[in-house]
Design a protein around this motif. Sequence first.
Motif, PDB file in Angstrom:
ATOM      1  N   LYS A  71     -35.790  49.769 -65.142  1.00 31.25           N
ATOM      2  CA  LYS A  71     -34.359  49.993 -64.925  1.00 31.25           C
ATOM      3  C   LYS A  71     -33.469  48.981 -65.639  1.00 31.25           C
ATOM      4  CE  LYS A  71     -34.736  52.394 -60.489  1.00 31.25           C
ATOM      5  NZ  LYS A  71     -34.331  52.418 -59.055  1.00 31.25           N
ATOM      6  N   THR A 124     -22.987  43.612 -53.470  1.00 28.74           N
ATOM      7  CA  THR A 124     -23.360  44.660 -54.409  1.00 28.74           C
ATOM      8  C   THR A 124     -24.315  44.087 -55.448  1.00 28.74           C
ATOM      9  OG1 THR A 124     -21.207  45.708 -54.137  1.00 28.74           O
ATOM     10  CG2 THR A 124     -22.485  46.339 -56.084  1.00 28.74           C
ATOM     11  N   GLY A 133     -25.625  48.282 -58.389  1.00 27.58           N
ATOM     12  CA  GLY A 133     -24.686  48.920 -57.472  1.00 27.58           C
ATOM     13  C   GLY A 133     -25.209  49.101 -56.065  1.00 27.58           C
ATOM     14  N   GLU A 134     -26.475  48.746 -55.846  1.00 32.20           N
ATOM     15  CA  GLU A 134     -27.055  48.880 -54.515  1.00 32.20           C
ATOM     16  C   GLU A 134     -26.729  47.644 -53.680  1.00 32.20           C
ATOM     17  OE1 GLU A 134     -30.103  46.437 -56.703  1.00 32.20           O
ATOM     18  OE2 GLU A 134     -28.244  47.542 -57.037  1.00 32.20           O
ATOM     19  N   LYS A 135     -26.828  47.752 -52.363  1.00 31.52           N
ATOM     20  CA  LYS A 135     -26.583  46.618 -51.487  1.00 31.52           C
ATOM     21  C   LYS A 135     -27.826  45.726 -51.419  1.00 31.52           C
ATOM     22  CE  LYS A 135     -22.352  47.505 -50.432  1.00 31.52           C
ATOM     23  NZ  LYS A 135     -21.279  46.591 -50.914  1.00 31.52           N
ATOM     24  N   ILE A 136     -27.620  44.425 -51.578  1.00 31.00           N
ATOM     25  CA  ILE A 136     -28.715  43.470 -51.508  1.00 31.00           C
ATOM     26  C   ILE A 136     -28.281  42.272 -50.665  1.00 31.00           C
ATOM     27  CG2 ILE A 136     -29.605  44.113 -53.790  1.00 31.00           C
ATOM     28  CD1 ILE A 136     -28.366  41.439 -54.808  1.00 31.00           C
ATOM     29  N   GLU A 193     -24.487  40.059 -47.599  1.00 29.07           N
ATOM     30  CA  GLU A 193     -24.776  41.338 -48.252  1.00 29.07           C
ATOM     31  C   GLU A 193     -23.736  41.587 -49.332  1.00 29.07           C
ATOM     32  OE1 GLU A 193     -26.218  45.355 -46.398  1.00 29.07           O
ATOM     33  OE2 GLU A 193     -24.025  45.483 -46.593  1.00 29.07           O
ATOM     34  N   THR A 205     -25.499  47.274 -65.550  1.00 24.57           N
ATOM     35  CA  THR A 205     -25.575  46.217 -64.534  1.00 24.57           C
ATOM     36  C   THR A 205     -24.224  45.525 -64.375  1.00 24.57           C
ATOM     37  OG1 THR A 205     -26.515  44.828 -66.281  1.00 24.57           O
ATOM     38  CG2 THR A 205     -28.043  45.740 -64.669  1.00 24.57           C
TER      39      THR A 205
END
Length: 379
Positions: free
Chosen positions: A102, A66, A70-73, A64, A108
């Motif tokens: 986006k 960033t 900025g979201e967790k992936i 996991e 990014t």
Amino acid sequence: MKVLIAIDSFKGSLSSLDAGLAIKEGIQDVFQDAEIITLPLADGGEGTVEAIVHAKQGEIIEKEVTGPLGEKIQATYGRIGKDSAVIEVASACGLPLVSEEKKNPAFTTTFGVGELILDGIDKGCREFTIGLGGSSTNDAGLGMLQALGFSFLDERNKEVGLGGIELHKIRTIDVSRVNPRLKECTFKVACDVHNPLYGENGASYVFGPQKGATPEMVLELDAGLKHFAELTYNQLNRDIQRIPGAGAAGGLGAAFAGFMNGKLLSGAELLLETMDVETQLENTDFVITGEGRLDGQTSMGKTPLGVAKMAAKHNIPVIALAGGVTRQASVLNDLGITSYFSIINEPMTLDRAMETEITFTNLRLAAEQLFRLIYAIKQ
């Protein structure tokens, strides 16, 4: 009969691994006892991790990190043995991870790439192979470097945020808290572009628009890259602007070469070396290579040509298979490819030709027919 299959993907149709399987089945339809070695290939972009992990019998690690916004992936990379890792930056900051509405390279970040590197270090890896390509970013590797402990401070001595828009705010580069294990690491970076970091041929102008940058944004991002390069030169005495390939992946080339002593290398050559292709050529009778389309560009250093040059040194015949073949591909006969063939055997639309099942069947049939001829000659 020993055959080495080292073929690139047929993009939009078959992965390199499946293309190799189709050819293998076609050969086995004729030579059931043939020794067949299948090496999936890539050029440092998509498929690099899969190709090297398969060739070196490594493992896929999931982590996991960033994501670009900025979201967790969930991202993946490959671990080879105890001390090597292979990372595609697109796994953590790739353009496909950002929806069309986006797309914005001002915001990014490459932070997730740094997190993948840290995870590899934590697992004992010290030799890294990095595939650049397909990034959604234009931050000169700022996020990756921040994840690794580099600090970039603004006029108030506060850490700047994430994204290319933050580059112009940096006033001080602090390397005092860089992860100390980074000094033990080596980075070989697959990079097939030679763009500088900034300017009309730089990252923002050339690659920014496809990542969602407007003309106004391109100017602002380019100015940020220039500021970052000048600050790096003035404070660290490192000229990251003039490194060939510095502008790759939104400036990640500059970050790897200028801050981490990474070596920017031809993607095809690096992958062939990493996978020990040349050692597999011993006692080989034929090499099968190819990609979705063979044209004049294939002679510019792509993977099939790298395979052909290597085989030519050992006087091994090389057969190239492709979905489409142009007249310009004839130059390949002087560059190591013995003969090349299109696998299309009847009139059909491009959409149908690119269907996975059709491509697989056509590859298998082409290989079978070629080796029926070889079988007849050998009798």
